[in-house]
Each structure stands twice: as C-alpha cells, then as structure tokens.
Design an enzyme around this catalytic site. Structure first.
Site, short mmCIF file in Angstrom:
data_model
loop_
_atom_site.label_atom_id
_atom_site.label_comp_id
_atom_site.label_asym_id
_atom_site.label_seq_id
_atom_site.Cartn_x
_atom_site.Cartn_y
_atom_site.Cartn_z
N GLY B 90 -24.39 -25.46 -39.99
CA GLY B 90 -24.72 -24.85 -41.28
C GLY B 90 -23.81 -23.72 -41.74
O GLY B 90 -23.93 -23.28 -42.88
N TYR B 91 -22.91 -23.23 -40.88
CA TYR B 91 -22.10 -22.07 -41.29
C TYR B 91 -21.14 -22.44 -42.41
O TYR B 91 -20.40 -23.40 -42.32
CB TYR B 91 -21.30 -21.53 -40.09
CG TYR B 91 -22.13 -20.87 -39.01
CD1 TYR B 91 -23.48 -20.60 -39.17
CD2 TYR B 91 -21.54 -20.52 -37.80
CE1 TYR B 91 -24.22 -20.00 -38.17
CE2 TYR B 91 -22.28 -19.91 -36.78
CZ TYR B 91 -23.62 -19.66 -36.98
OH TYR B 91 -24.36 -19.07 -35.98
N MET B 92 -21.12 -21.62 -43.43
CA MET B 92 -20.27 -21.81 -44.62
C MET B 92 -20.46 -23.21 -45.20
O MET B 92 -19.50 -23.83 -45.68
CB MET B 92 -18.79 -21.60 -44.27
CG MET B 92 -18.44 -20.20 -43.87
SD MET B 92 -16.69 -20.07 -43.49
CE MET B 92 -16.53 -18.32 -43.32
N GLY B 93 -21.68 -23.70 -45.15
CA GLY B 93 -21.96 -25.02 -45.69
C GLY B 93 -21.13 -26.10 -45.01
O GLY B 93 -20.88 -27.15 -45.61
N GLY B 94 -20.70 -25.85 -43.81
CA GLY B 94 -19.91 -26.83 -43.06
C GLY B 94 -18.43 -26.52 -43.01
O GLY B 94 -17.68 -27.06 -42.19
#
Lengths: 284, 401
Positions: B90-94
């Site tokens: 999930g970090y930075m929307g991938g």
C-alpha cells in the site's frame, strides 16, 4: 493562565496565513445508508487506519481524516476517506506521490483518477479516496465522488508552477511535489518534479521556489559545499554540480527560482531543457 | 492512604523511577557478529545479527523505504551495506515497490532482501477482518507486489497492520501464506503490528505460524516493558524480530524524540531485536544510521538524555481511555483532551473548535461539580483543561479559520 495562552494562540493564528477549516459534511446518497459512525483520525491516530503509510501523509502536513462507510440493500459497500492537509500544496504532494500516470483520469475536483473499484481525487486541501466493494458499476464511484466534491466547496487548482514545465517529452501526470529533503539533502527543501522521456531516454526536471534571493544563494552555496566546490560569492547564473549520488546536475538560478535536470548524461539535451524551462518561467 | 498509593503508581508510570529495567538488559555480545563492509572505498565494521530461525544475517539497521521515492538514496543504502528493504503493497499507492524494483533491477538476487506487506480489509474500530478479506485477495495483492518489484519472490511477506490476536490466526491469510510458500513466492512469513503489540506478539508466538515479527518498539511507549517481554518470548521461540518506529518520527520536523542516535541505540541494546528498519530520507541520516551500526554503545551523556526524556510526563493525553465513564456528566474526555492538543500543540484552533462543537456538550460543562472524580493515568488536571478548552465554543468561527 491557560485562558491567556488561548487568547494568545488565537491571535497568533489570526496573524498567520492558516487555511480555514473545512466544515465538510458527508453527503447523502439515494439507496445508500451510512454504516456505522463517521470515524475521525488525527496525526497521532492515522497509523490506526493506514498503518505505516501514515508516515508519508504526516510528512505532507496531514491534519485530519474523516471516514464514512455506506452500504446498500445488496450489501455493496462504498468507503469515502477525506484526508485534509494543511495547504493545497501538501494535498497535491501526497496525491501526486500516489497517483499512477497510467490510470484513467477524470476532472472531478482539480483532478481525479480511477482504477478497479477505486476513485481518488484532489480538491483544495483535501485528498479524497473512494473505494467500492461488490459495487455493480464503476459509475457508482463517480457519482459518490461528484457529490463529495460538491460538499468540499471550492476545488482550487493545480500549483501554478507546474505550468512552467516544458511540454516536449513530459510524461503526462508524472508531476510531483516533494515536501522536503529533495534529492536526499536536508538543505534542499521542497521541489516540483516531472518525468520526461525523449527517444527512450528517461530523465527528470525539477524546480524549487524560494522566499527570496538570499535563500537561493544560501542553497547554492550549501550544494557547492557538499561537493567540495564552495565559492565565496554566488550569482544568478548556471551551475554544474558533480553530485556524488546523482551524477552531474545542471542548475540555473534566476530570481526566486532554481531549476535543473536530473539523470540526463547528454549535456546538449540538459542545456536545451534548462533553456526551455527558463522560457516557460518568463511567461509566468 | 489508598488514594495516595494509586496516585503514586500512576505518577511512577510516567517517571524514570517507574521505568524499571530501562537500561538493564542481557549481554548482547553473544548474539551478534561484526562484518567488514566496503562501500565507495570506505571500510566499515558493521554489527550483524541473525533474524531468528530464518537464518538471515542482517545488519542491525536496515531501510524502511516508505518515505522516499529517491532511487539514488536506496542505491546508496544497498551499496553501503544495508541489506533489507522494507516496503508494503500500500505504500505510495504501490509506487514505493516500483521505485525499489527500479533500483534492484540487475542486482544479484542474493545481494539484498525484500520485506513487503499485504493488508486486507479490516474493521478499523474492532481491528478484525471483514468481508473481502480472502485468501484470493491476499494472493492477488502479493502477485501485484511481485510484479511492481520485478522479482519472483519476496524474502519476508508480512500480514500488515495487525492489532488483534484473532487476526493472527486468520485462516484465509494462513492459507495464502501456505500457498505462496509452496509456489516459491515468499521465503518467510511475518506479521506487522503497531497497536496492541504485546497481545499480537504473544499470539504469534503461540501460533507457531510465523517466522518474523515487525513491531513498533521504543522507549516512549508506555507499555514498552510489555513489548520487551513479548519480544523476548517470541525470540526464544526462534521468531525473527524486526523493530520499527524506534525513533517515533525522529526524522520528521519537529521530531518526536530529541536524540535520534540514542533512541536507536536504546532499542538495539535489546538482544532479542535482530534488526530495526528506519525511514531515513537523506544521505546524512543514512550516515548517522551507518555510524550507529558500527558502535551500538550508549554513551553516558546519551543515557542521561534518554533518562531525562523518558521521565518527562507527557504534555498531552496519551489516549489510554482509562478516564472513560469516570465523569458524572459523562463528558468525552479523550476527545476534549485531543482538542486541547489541537490548540496547544498543533496551534490549530479551527480543528479544535470543529471537534469541540461536534461533541454536542452541555451548555454548562463541569459547572455543577466542585470536586472532579476523574483520575487521569498520567496525572492531568482534567477539569482545568476541559474548562479551558470548551471556551473555544464561544469564539466566532471566522476568528479561528
């Protein structure tokens, strides 16, 4: 004593250039009911909602998150997350860190995009993320998004500096706002960047805006010092920095702006883009 | 007398005197080794520990990548001896995984380790999984993570953000782990937690289903001793322990700890912590971390500074919620204390006013009470703070916007 502090606090904020509170209310949707209470998260509790991803939101001056979950008779769910940041730049910054250039873009708020069962958009100081589960069609997310955007009020616009990036070769929707420590240096504060691709060559342009010229001079001095090339006096001109981590970086300082090219080994192309950037800035 | 005892106990919780065993820890010498690492012509002697039964030998500090998309910083970390890159689906929307993928492309696969995390839909109030949390969804997300990273497997895959023991044994995730291991997509299973950590860690140890725990652990946690005990038990069971939030946003501005170096060293005094991931975003911060990796010794001035900081009573509510139900007017005290923090910590009057107004308080707050029965766990004079903060209701909203 506390009352006095409160009064002082009020005056401090009155003098400051703070953004007004958004009195946002979640809208009603025909055929959908709120499931459970609206949840609110602040900078200290955001971890409870998005785990370690919260760190990046905090870096972009996150202030508050409101979450509403809607359900219809068919047990489909739509979750609406409204993240509020301190400034429109911060909201754009976190939005830009998460958007994917290849997504399907729309004009909800300032800009939005959707992927399967997800629709995210930017409006003023808010970054809104809408997620569907078992929804019949993606149009449901669009209608939710439009109503939420309406309730958020003035949508604002993208940061004006983005218009200064040369268009030739720019990867659409690749612009980002880095809030601090640009390039991994604490003396470089915030910057806007955009990705470029010309005949298979990928590179990046960036621009930093400063409060005044002395800040620009100070930053150039520090950058030169970092590479062991300190000068007694720096002037508004071009510089080539031999960055130990990023390779050669060409910069131009003019007025309150410093712009440059990253990851481009062709000096002619670097020069061309620095010039193009300068021309676009003049139009500002 | 009884009242005094309670007060004293509560007071002790927030003072050094209450922090029993703050520095008293078992010897760390037997569980670590020194490796010489050469980076850009510079030789460093870094402290390594073994990540439990995984057998992975890691430097004591590794990189939490969640805050940066600077590929050259990640490259520099790997070139300097850091081996484990910690990220999540999930970090930075991938995008975070994509940036790492760009950096590791072309590097020998055995020259680095990747720890990633997959989350599933949860009820954020109860912390329990909800509809949509399935084996298929978990595996789908893992596949997307692998695609973004451009690799065939991750070394550690964590179940992300667990706060309840029920989630530790959640069958769909355990099935997904089994399948992913069989398919060669993960080497080791893990769980990450930064809420209700002791309960989660004990459940992980009892479950025998996990190889690694990634947990929040720092000297400012009120329950750090419980976290420490849970970690010790898990470590003895062979589970690898990775620490996080060791410096509680120390690299943020303003930092939440005063001395980053001492804070990091503090957690590494615990031999049951095998490595820590830190979210550095500058080369300078990385250098600080590397220097700590060479010498974990807490200096006397650092100890004193930590002691001082640990003994400071919190200025703001710690959210323990022990006050709930104590007020005769049934006031939402944690919310009011949050509003207090908005005013005096964030200096954001509009947030405070929005919150206070939304609480629907009676017109007269505390008015009928000559004696306040609320006992705050960290000794706040709750009545005074409430009477102070509710004044924000009377300020015209245009003056606080």
């Amino acid at each position: 004593m506390r009352a006095a502090c409160l009064a002082i606090g009020i005056f401090v904020l009155l003098w400051g250039a703070g953004i007004g509170a958004k009195d946002f209310q979640f809208p009603e949707f025909t055929g959908w009911k709120l499931s459970g209470e609206i949840q609110t998260f602040d900078p200290k509790t955001l971890y409870e909602y998005i785990d370690g991803a919260a760190d990046l939101y905090l870096a972009y001056d996150f202030e508050e998150l409101k979450v509403a979950e809607y359900q219809n008779d068919r047990k489909a769910n739509v979750t609406v997350d409204v993240y509020r940041h301190k400034t429109p730049y911060d909201a754009f910054g976190i939005y830009s860190q998460e958007r994917l250039p290849s997504a399907n873009y729309n004009d909800i708020g300032i800009q939005g995009y959707s992927e399967k069962e997800i629709l995210n958009f930017l409006a003023g100081t808010s970054y809104v993320k809408i997620t569907g589960f078992k929804i019949e069609s993606e149009d449901i997310l669009t209608s939710f998004a439009k109503k939420v955007a309406e309730n958020l009020g003035e949508k604002g616009s993208l940061p004006s500096l983005l218009a200064s990036f040369p268009r030739e070769g720019k990867v659409k929707n690749s612009e980002k706002y880095v809030t601090k420590n640009f390039l991994g240096y604490s003396f470089l504060h915030s910057a806007f960047t955009a990705d470029y691709e010309i005949t298979g060559r990928k590179f990046k342009l960036f621009i930093m805006e400063f409060g005044d010229k002395s800040e620009c001079a100070n930053m150039i001095q520090k950058y030169l010092e970092q590479t062991g090339k300190r000068r007694e006096v720096v002037t508004e001109t071009g510089y080539t920095i031999s960055d130990p981590h990023h390779g050669p970086i060409d910069l131009i300082w003019r007025g309150n702006y410093i712009w440059g090219v990253l990851n481009m080994d062709n000096p002619d192309l670097r020069l061309k883009y620095l010039k193009l950037f300068g021309e676009e800035l003049k139009k500002k | 007398m009884g009242k005094k005892m309670i007060d004293r106990r509560n007071f002790m919780k927030s003072t050094l005197a209450g922090l029993g065993g703050f520095f008293v820890l078992p010897s760390i010498d037997k569980k670590q080794e020194i490796k010489i690492v050469e980076a850009k012509g510079k030789e460093r002697k870094l402290v390594y520990r073994t990540l439990g039964k995984t057998g992975l030998k890691l430097p004591v500090i590794n990189m939490g990548v969640m805050l940066t998309d600077n590929p050259n910083l990640i490259r520099a970390a790997l070139d300097s001896g850091i081996l484990l890159l910690d990220t999540a689906y999930g970090y930075m929307g991938g995008r975070n995984e994509e940036v790492i993928g760009e950096v590791i492309k072309g590097r020998p696969r055995e020259s680095y380790f990747i720890g990633s995390k997959v989350n599933l839909p949860q009820n954020r109030t109860t912390g329990l999984y909800i509809e949509g949390a399935t084996t298929e969804e978990f595996l789908k997300r893992l596949d997307l993570s692998l695609k973004r990273l451009g690799i065939d497997y991750v070394d550690i895959l964590y179940q992300h953000g667990v706060t309840r023991k029920e989630s530790v044994a959640f069958e769909p995730v355990l099935k997904a782990f089994d399948k992913a291991k069989k398919d060669g997509k993960i080497r080791f299973t893990g769980i990450s937690t930064h809420g209700n950590e002791p309960e989660v860690i004990h459940a992980v140890t009892d479950s025998k289903a996990y190889d690694v725990i990634l947990t929040a652990y720092n000297f400012k946690q009120k329950h750090y001793a419980e976290v420490r005990n849970a970690i010790a038990k898990a470590s003895q069971a062979g589970i690898g322990i990775v620490g996080m939030k060791a410096i509680r946003g120390g690299y943020q501005q303003p930092p939440t700890v005063r001395n980053i170096t001492a804070s990091l060293k503090w957690i590494l005094q615990d031999p049951n912590v095998h490595t820590v991931v830190t979210g550095f975003t500058t080369f300078e911060q990385m250098e600080i971390d590397l220097s700590i990796m060479e010498d974990l010794t807490l200096t006397e001035p650092e100890k004193i500074e930590l002691q001082k900081e640990a003994s400071l009573p919190g200025l703001y509510c710690q959210g323990c919620r022990q006050c709930l139900g104590q007020c005769v007017q049934n006031l939402p005290i944690p919310d009011l204390m949050r509003a207090y923090m908005y005013i005096y910590d964030y200096r954001n009057l509009s947030m405070a006013q929005d919150l206070v107004v939304s609480l629907g308080l009676p017109f007269e707050v505390c008015g009928d009470c000559s004696f306040c029965p609320v006992k705050c766990s960290i000794g706040f004079k709750v009545k005074e703070k409430i009477q102070d903060v509710v004044k924000i209701r009377g300020v015209p909203s245009e003056f606080v916007a």
